[in-house]
Design an enzyme around this catalytic site. Structure first.
Site, PDB file in Angstrom:
ATOM      1  N   CYS A  36       0.853  -1.182   0.000  1.00  0.00           N
ATOM      2  CA  CYS A  36       0.000   0.000   0.000  1.00  0.00           C
ATOM      3  C   CYS A  36       0.895   1.239   0.000  1.00  0.00           C
ATOM      4  CB  CYS A  36      -0.911  -0.001   1.235  1.00  0.00           C
ATOM      5  SG  CYS A  36      -0.006   0.170   2.799  1.00  0.00           S
ATOM      6  N   ASN A  80      -3.609  -6.545   8.681  1.00  0.00           N
ATOM      7  CA  ASN A  80      -4.422  -6.384   7.468  1.00  0.00           C
ATOM      8  C   ASN A  80      -4.440  -7.671   6.644  1.00  0.00           C
ATOM      9  OD1 ASN A  80      -2.728  -5.985   4.751  1.00  0.00           O
ATOM     10  ND2 ASN A  80      -1.529  -5.123   6.418  1.00  0.00           N
ATOM     11  N   SER A 140       0.837  -9.662  10.454  1.00  0.00           N
ATOM     12  CA  SER A 140       0.257  -8.515   9.751  1.00  0.00           C
ATOM     13  C   SER A 140      -1.258  -8.511   9.928  1.00  0.00           C
ATOM     14  CB  SER A 140       0.607  -8.583   8.253  1.00  0.00           C
ATOM     15  OG  SER A 140      -0.201  -7.692   7.513  1.00  0.00           O
ATOM     16  N   CYS A 163      -8.358   3.113   6.301  1.00  0.00           N
ATOM     17  CA  CYS A 163      -7.832   3.691   5.069  1.00  0.00           C
ATOM     18  C   CYS A 163      -8.466   3.053   3.831  1.00  0.00           C
ATOM     19  CB  CYS A 163      -6.309   3.572   5.027  1.00  0.00           C
ATOM     20  SG  CYS A 163      -5.677   1.950   4.592  1.00  0.00           S
ATOM     21  N   HIS A 212      -1.417  -4.402  19.064  1.00  0.00           N
ATOM     22  CA  HIS A 212      -0.834  -4.029  17.769  1.00  0.00           C
ATOM     23  C   HIS A 212      -0.074  -2.708  17.922  1.00  0.00           C
ATOM     24  CE1 HIS A 212      -0.525  -2.891  13.541  1.00  0.00           C
ATOM     25  NE2 HIS A 212      -0.793  -4.140  13.242  1.00  0.00           N
ATOM     26  N   GLU A 220       0.365  -0.192  15.952  1.00  0.00           N
ATOM     27  CA  GLU A 220      -0.386   0.995  15.518  1.00  0.00           C
ATOM     28  C   GLU A 220      -1.350   1.442  16.609  1.00  0.00           C
ATOM     29  OE1 GLU A 220      -4.125   2.215  12.798  1.00  0.00           O
ATOM     30  OE2 GLU A 220      -2.789   0.741  11.876  1.00  0.00           O
ATOM     31  N   HIS A 245       5.341  -5.149   8.572  1.00  0.00           N
ATOM     32  CA  HIS A 245       5.127  -6.519   9.061  1.00  0.00           C
ATOM     33  C   HIS A 245       5.335  -7.539   7.940  1.00  0.00           C
ATOM     34  CE1 HIS A 245       2.717  -5.587  12.963  1.00  0.00           C
ATOM     35  NE2 HIS A 245       3.989  -5.795  13.194  1.00  0.00           N
ATOM     36  N   CYS A 292       2.903   5.903   8.442  1.00  0.00           N
ATOM     37  CA  CYS A 292       1.987   6.009   7.314  1.00  0.00           C
ATOM     38  C   CYS A 292       1.155   7.287   7.454  1.00  0.00           C
ATOM     39  CB  CYS A 292       1.071   4.787   7.294  1.00  0.00           C
ATOM     40  SG  CYS A 292      -0.338   4.946   6.183  1.00  0.00           S
ATOM     41  N   THR A 334      -6.512   1.520  11.433  1.00  0.00           N
ATOM     42  CA  THR A 334      -6.656   1.819  10.003  1.00  0.00           C
ATOM     43  C   THR A 334      -6.893   0.587   9.143  1.00  0.00           C
ATOM     44  OG1 THR A 334      -4.246   1.734   9.670  1.00  0.00           O
ATOM     45  CG2 THR A 334      -5.219   3.889  10.163  1.00  0.00           C
TER      46      THR A 334
END
Length: 281
Positions: free
Chosen positions: A12, A223, A221, A193, A124, A126, A41, A96, A164
Site C-alpha cells: 500500500c 491487514n 500482519s 484507510c 498491535h 499501531e 510486518h 503512514c 486503520t
C-alpha cells in the site's frame, strides 16, 4: 490451475513510502541506520534490510548516538518518540500518512473533551501509538461483544475510531449500534484507510467467484489476517501462508479456480512466486 489475482494485492502507499524513506537513507551512506520496531510486518523484507546492516530496535534506549533511527510505518507512542529523540543522532518519521492523520484526529477529539472508543487490536503497534494520543479514559476493544459490556457513563462525551486496517463492515455495525445507544450526533473518525477497504472488497468479490482463496503475507500482519477473515466469511476455503514454500497443495485439493491476494506489506516478488506455484499445480 486457474489463478485469479487481486489487482490490489501487495504494497500500500504507507508501506511504499516507509521503504522509500529507508532506501533514501541507505543511499546516503552517512553512517548506521536502525528502525524502532519492524518498519513493516513482513519477515522477508526485514531479513533483506538486516543483511544491509539495518538494526531493528525494540526500545529507544537501544539506539546509538551516531544512528539515524526511522520510526516504523505503524507509528509509535508519543513517549517513545520523545525518548528516541534523546538517544539517537537523528529521528526520521516513516509513519503512514493515514495513521498519522488518525493520531492527529484522536488528539483533536481529546482536546474537545471526548472519550475515545477504539476498535482495534490492543497489542498491535499501531493501536499502542493511537492510544498514546487518546488520554487515560480511552477504551480499546477488539470484538463487538467487548464494547457491548463497556460501562458507558451518562453525560460523558464519546467518539469512536478504528485501527486503520480494521474491517469496514464490522466498524459500520459498531457505529450504528453506538448511535442508537449514544445518539446520532456521536463523532465518528473515519480512520480506516481506502487501501484496506479496496483490498477487503476485492477479496470478498473474489472469494464469491472462486473455489478457494490463497492469502499471502506476514502472520503478524493485521491487514493480511483480515483479508483471510473476510474471504472465509464468504464460505470460501481460505489458506493464509507467508511464503510459497509453506503452501501445501493438498490444502487446495479439488479447487480448479483459485483467488490470490496479499497483504499491504507483501512484496510483489513473493506474490509473483505464489502465482507461478499455483499455476503449476
Amino acid at each position: 490451475m486457474i489463478v485469479r489475482r487481486a489487482e490490489t494485492a501487495g504494497f500500500c502507499m504507507g508501506v511504499s513510502l516507509a521503504l522509500q524513506k529507508l532506501e533514501t537513507e541507505l543511499a546516503k551512506k552517512e553512517g548506521p541506520i536502525a528502525t524502532l520496531g519492524p518498519i513493516i510486518h513482513n519477515p522477508q523484507v526485514l531479513d533483506h534490510y538486516a543483511h544491509l546492516g539495518v538494526r531493528c530496535l525494540t526500545a529507544p534506549h537501544e539506539a546509538h548516538s551516531d544512528e539515524r533511527v526511522i520510526i516504523r510505518a505503524h507509528g509509535i507512542p508519543q513517549r517513545l518518540q520523545r525518548d528516541l529523540e534523546q538517544t539517537a543522532k537523528t529521528v526520521l518519521d516513516a509513519t503512514c500518512p493515514k495513521v498519522k492523520r488518525a493520531q492527529m484526529g484522536i488528539a483533536r477529539k481529546l482536546r474537545e473533551g471526548c472519550t475515545l472508543l477504539l476498535f482495534g487490536e490492543k497489542d498491535h503497534p499501531e493501536v499502542r501509538g493511537l492510544m498514546s494520543y487518546a488520554g487515560e479514559d480511552a477504551f480499546v476493544f477488539g470484538e463487538f461483544d467487548e464494547l457491548k459490556q463497556y460501562p458507558f457513563q451518562p453525560g460523558k462525551r464519546y467518539c469512536v475510531a478504528a485501527q486503520t486496517t480494521q474491517d469496514r463492515n464490522v466498524f459500520a455495525e459498531i457505529v450504528d449500534w453506538l448511535r442508537m445507544r449514544l445518539g446520532e450526533d456521536l463523532p465518528v473518525l473515519e480512520t480506516i484507510c481506502d487501501a484496506t477497504r479496496e483490498r477487503q472488497e476485492e477479496a470478498i468479490a473474489l472469494a464469491r467467484e472462486v473455489d478457494a482463496m490463497v492469502v499471502v503475507g506476514g502472520y503478524n500482519s493485521g491487514n493480511t489476517r483480515r483479508l483471510a477473515d473476510v474471504a472465509r466469511a464468504q464460505g470460501c476455503p481460505t489458506v493464509h501462508v507467508e511464503t510459497p514454500e509453506e503452501l501445501n497443495p493438498a490444502q487446495l485439493q479439488g479447487a480448479q479456480v483459485v483467488g490470490l491476494t496479499a497483504g499491504a506489506s507483501t512484496p510483489k516478488a513473493i506474490i509473483d512466486a505464489m502465482q507461478k506455484k499455483l499455476e503449476a499445480l
